[in-house]
Every structure is written in structure tokens, then in C-alpha cells.
Scaffold this motif. Structure first.
Motif, PDB file in Angstrom:
ATOM      1  N   ARG A   1      24.105  56.313  79.612  1.00 45.52           N
ATOM      2  CA  ARG A   1      24.772  55.461  78.618  1.00 45.52           C
ATOM      3  C   ARG A   1      25.390  56.397  77.574  1.00 45.52           C
TER       4      ARG A   1
ATOM      5  N   ASP B   1      22.793  53.159  66.938  1.00 43.13           N
ATOM      6  CA  ASP B   1      22.767  54.027  68.123  1.00 43.13           C
ATOM      7  C   ASP B   1      23.303  55.407  67.808  1.00 43.13           C
TER       8      ASP B   1
ATOM      9  N   ASN C   1      26.465  50.449  66.097  1.00 43.16           N
ATOM     10  CA  ASN C   1      25.302  49.623  66.469  1.00 43.16           C
ATOM     11  C   ASN C   1      25.806  48.458  67.314  1.00 43.16           C
ATOM     12  N   LYS C   2      24.863  47.668  67.781  1.00 42.49           N
ATOM     13  CA  LYS C   2      25.171  46.568  68.696  1.00 42.49           C
ATOM     14  C   LYS C   2      26.361  45.747  68.214  1.00 42.49           C
TER      15      LYS C   2
HETATM   16  O1  MRU Z   1      22.530  47.808  74.087  1.00 51.52           O
HETATM   17  P1  MRU Z   1      21.195  48.027  73.454  1.00 51.52           P
HETATM   18  O2  MRU Z   1      20.268  46.864  73.564  1.00 51.52           O
HETATM   19  O3  MRU Z   1      20.564  49.323  73.902  1.00 51.52           O
HETATM   20  O4  MRU Z   1      21.532  48.197  71.914  1.00 51.52           O
HETATM   21  C1  MRU Z   1      20.494  48.421  71.011  1.00 51.52           C
HETATM   22  C2  MRU Z   1      20.951  48.436  69.615  1.00 51.52           C
HETATM   23  O5  MRU Z   1      22.110  48.296  69.321  1.00 51.52           O
HETATM   24  C3  MRU Z   1      19.914  48.730  68.594  1.00 51.52           C
HETATM   25  O6  MRU Z   1      20.252  48.112  67.391  1.00 51.52           O
HETATM   26  C4  MRU Z   1      19.838  50.242  68.367  1.00 51.52           C
HETATM   27  O7  MRU Z   1      19.651  50.924  69.575  1.00 51.52           O
HETATM   28  C5  MRU Z   1      18.777  50.612  67.443  1.00 51.52           C
HETATM   29  S1  MRU Z   1      17.220  50.314  68.185  1.00 51.52           S
HETATM   30  C6  MRU Z   1      15.985  50.866  67.282  1.00 51.52           C
END
Ligand code: MRU
Length: 354
Positions: free
Chosen positions: A89, A237, A247-248
Motif C-alpha cells: 500500500r 497515514d 488520512n482516510k
Molecule cells: O484504509 P485504512 O483503513 O488503512 O485507513 C486508515 C486510516 O485512514 C487511519 O485513520 C490511519 O491509518 C490512522 S490509524 C491509527
């Protein structure tokens, strides 16, 4: 159990299959590092710190899988495995950070035999995982000081125990505030399209007995404008040197509406999520996922999108967005709370001198 663990008996990596939660709890064990990479890509495990720890264990596993009889050849196999895992990823910097940490261990010239290097890689992965839990606790403590008794908090995606090795980041702050006896209520963004909020965050809050309600992502502005939320907490992230936060998907509009309504907005991150090598957020690689994650949503037992759109994959699915630093009130780390100007405070957070 932890989100990711080493299974010594099977010589493999044990995960919780997060795709099945909350309805089914399964603990698959992976004995092939390439399958660990696929588990990250397919989001059996997800969340930046959890991805990092999983990659670390995956690389230790690659060491045990390698048939190399000497250190030089083992190093070569481990490097090749790291390249495979790194590609799983693109956005979470914790993935590359964890692999580089193990590769530094592999590069040391202190191993008499290949098996010594194998054990050293596993020991480093274990240390990394243990440290993750400890520093999440520190982040929780640092962040809980910003939570007032009676606050309603909007939270996006899942940043709890499932997104880390244990405890979590933004959700860890909520857990810590709850442990301190503060009365809090959480408005949980569903987090389309993979519903990490509805499936995972709601499940974790339910288990801890913390008051929460699910909201559709597009309802957050409604509550912020009415003064019904006092705080927004998210993870990240990747955070760049200037404080921009990937972030998401959906984090950026939440941050903008929070600012519009004067509601504090914090990102909670371990310093391993801070990428000082990137000057600003436009440089962050943003993962584009399969359009069918959007098109596959169902309503009343039927697919939502028309058949033609599903057949031709007519959807766009960026997995993350970037929130410019100016929308953040601060960035909570295990070493303290970074505040503007971030170029200064984040460098200090990483150095441990905040
Ligand atoms: O696609 P994902 O579920 O891996 O995305 C996760 C997020 O965006 C979280 O907010 C981020 O990784 C921080 S987790 C402590």
C-alpha cells in the motif's frame, strides 16, 4: 489478542481479519511473506501503525522462509522481500518506516551465522510491536488532556486497537479520556466506502462501554454547525514536514467544516507517521482503490449503482485525502502536542525535544 502477532509454533504472522468484523472474528495465520503483503493490500489488516508492524513481522517471516545458508544471501532475500512488502500500500509511511528499521538491523555486520540474523529480525519486529503499544498509551495520555468532561467528539475512520498493534491513536485518546473518568460521547463517521467507522470503531467503542452514535459522513457538518460537537479527532497515514495530513478519505471536508465552526481539530499520530522527507502534502502518494469498493454498496439487499456502472467500473475511489496544516489545531504525538509552525514543532516531535 493484539491486531498482529507472531505465531512461533506456526512460524507465521497472525492477524485478525478486519474485513469480516464485527460479524465474524477470524485469526488467519500467514506463513508466506508474499501472502502477508497481499493481506495488507486487501485490508485484512489496515491502519497505518498496524500495517507497519505487520510488514515488520512479514519481513522477519521472509527471513525464516529463506533457504540461505549464509548472511550475505539471507540479506539479499530479505531485501527482495522488503521490496514486495513495500509495494503493498502506498500512503501509510509506517510501512516503509518499519521495513527500513528491520533492514538497518539486517545491514549490521555482527552476525556469525544466518540464523543469528533471522533471530535479530524477529526480535526487532517484536520490539517495534511492543513499542507501538507503549507509545499509543503515551499519545492517549497527551491527547486526553485536551478532552473536557462532557465533550462530544467526532471521529473519522478507525484508529483504535485494530488500526495499531493495540490501543490505537485518535481512538486511544478517547479510551484514555474514558479511563480517566471523563463523560464523553462519540459521533462515529461511518467512513464510506469501506465503513471502518461503522464496522470497527463502533465495535471497539461498544466493547469498552463508551457512549457513541453512528452518523453518516455527510452529517458531521450538521452537528458541528449546531454546536453539538466540541472536538474532532482523527489519525493519519502520513504527515509531511509542514503539517499537512493524509488520512482516510473524508478527513479534509471534516476539517474544513470544523474550522468554519470554530471546533478544534486534532490529528493523533506516532512520530513514525511523520515524514520529514516530504515538504508538503501534495507530494504524498495517494492510493486509488478498486472502483468496485464504491460500486459494491448495497441498499435493501440490492446493489445501489446501476448495472452498467458496475459492469464498467464507473466510480472513483481515492482512499485518502490531504488536509492542509492550516486546518489543524495541533498534532498529538507520543512526544507531546505539535502546534504551528509545524516545520519547527514536528521536527522537534520526531527528535523527542518538543
Ligand atoms: O484504509 P485504512 O483503513 O488503512 O485507513 C486508515 C486510516 O485512514 C487511519 O485513520 C490511519 O491509518 C490512522 S490509524 C491509527
Amino acid at each position: 489478542m493484539r491486531t498482529v502477532e507472531w505465531d512461533a509454533q506456526a512460524v507465521g504472522v497472525r492477524l485478525i481479519d478486519q474485513r469480516l468484523l464485527p460479524n465474524q472474528i477470524e485469526y488467519p495465520v500467514y506463513t508466506d511473506y508474499a501472502a502477508v503483503g497481499r493481506a495488507i493490500t486487501d485490508m485484512v489488516v489496515r491502519g497505518a501503525p498496524a500495517i507497519g508492524a505487520t510488514a515488520a513481522y512479514g519481513l522477519a517471516l521472509a527471513g525464516f522462509q529463506s533457504r540461505a545458508g549464509d548472511v550475505v544471501n539471507l540479506r539479499r532475500d530479505v531485501q527482495q522481500a522488503a521490496d514486495v512488502l513495500r509495494a503493498a500500500r502506498p500512503t501509510a509511511v509506517n510501512l516503509g518506516w518499519a521495513l527500513d528499521r528491520l533492514l538497518r538491523v539486517a545491514a549490521q555486520d555482527s552476525y556469525a551465522a544466518a540464523d543469528d540474523l533471522r533471530q535479530a529480525l524477529l526480535a526487532e519486529a517484536q520490539t517495534l510491536a511492543d513499542e507501538d503499544v507503549a507509545l499509543n498509551r503515551r499519545m492517549g495520555f497527551n491527547g486526553a488532556a485536551l478532552v473536557q468532561d462532557g465533550d462530544t467528539i467526532i471521529h473519522h475512520c478507525n484508529t483504535g486497537a485494530l488500526a495499531a498493534v493495540d490501543f490505537g491513536t485518535a481512538l486511544g485518546v478517547i479510551f484514555a479520556a474514558h479511563e480517566q473518568g471523563k463523560e464523553i460521547h462519540v459521533l462515529v463517521d461511518e467512513t464510506r466506502p469501506r465503513l471502518q467507522g461503522a464496522r470497527l470503531t463502533a465495535w471497539e467503542l461498544e466493547q469498552k462501554g463508551i457512549s457513541f452514535e453512528l452518523i453518516a459522513d455527510n452529517a458531521a457538518g450538521f452537528f458541528l454547525k449546531r454546536g453539538e460537537a466540541q472536538l474532532c479527532l482523527v489519525g493519519a497515514d502520513r504527515v509531511t514536514a509542514n503539517g499537512d495530513v493524509a488520512n482516510k478519505i473524508g478527513t479534509y471536508p471534516l476539517a474544513v467544516v470544523a474550522r468554519e465552526n470554530g471546533v478544534p481539530f486534532y490529528s493523533v499520530v506516532p512520530t513514525s507517521t511523520i515524514d520529514l522527507s516530504l515538504a508538503h502534502g501534495d507530494l504524498i502518494p495517494i492510493e486509488r482503490r478498486d472502483p468496485h469498493e464504491v460500486l459494491g454498496l448495497e441498499f435493501a439487499g440490492q446493489p445501489v449503482a446501476p448495472a452498467g456502472a458496475r459492469q464498467h467500473g464507473r466510480a472513483r475511489n481515492p482512499a485518502f485525502d490531504v488536509t492542509p496544516a492550516r486546518y489543524l489545531t495541533g498534532i498529538i504525538t507520543e512526544n507531546g502536542v505539535a502546534r504551528p509552525p509545524y516545520t519547527l514543532s514536528l521536527a522537534r516531535a520526531v527528535a523527542g525535544t518538543l
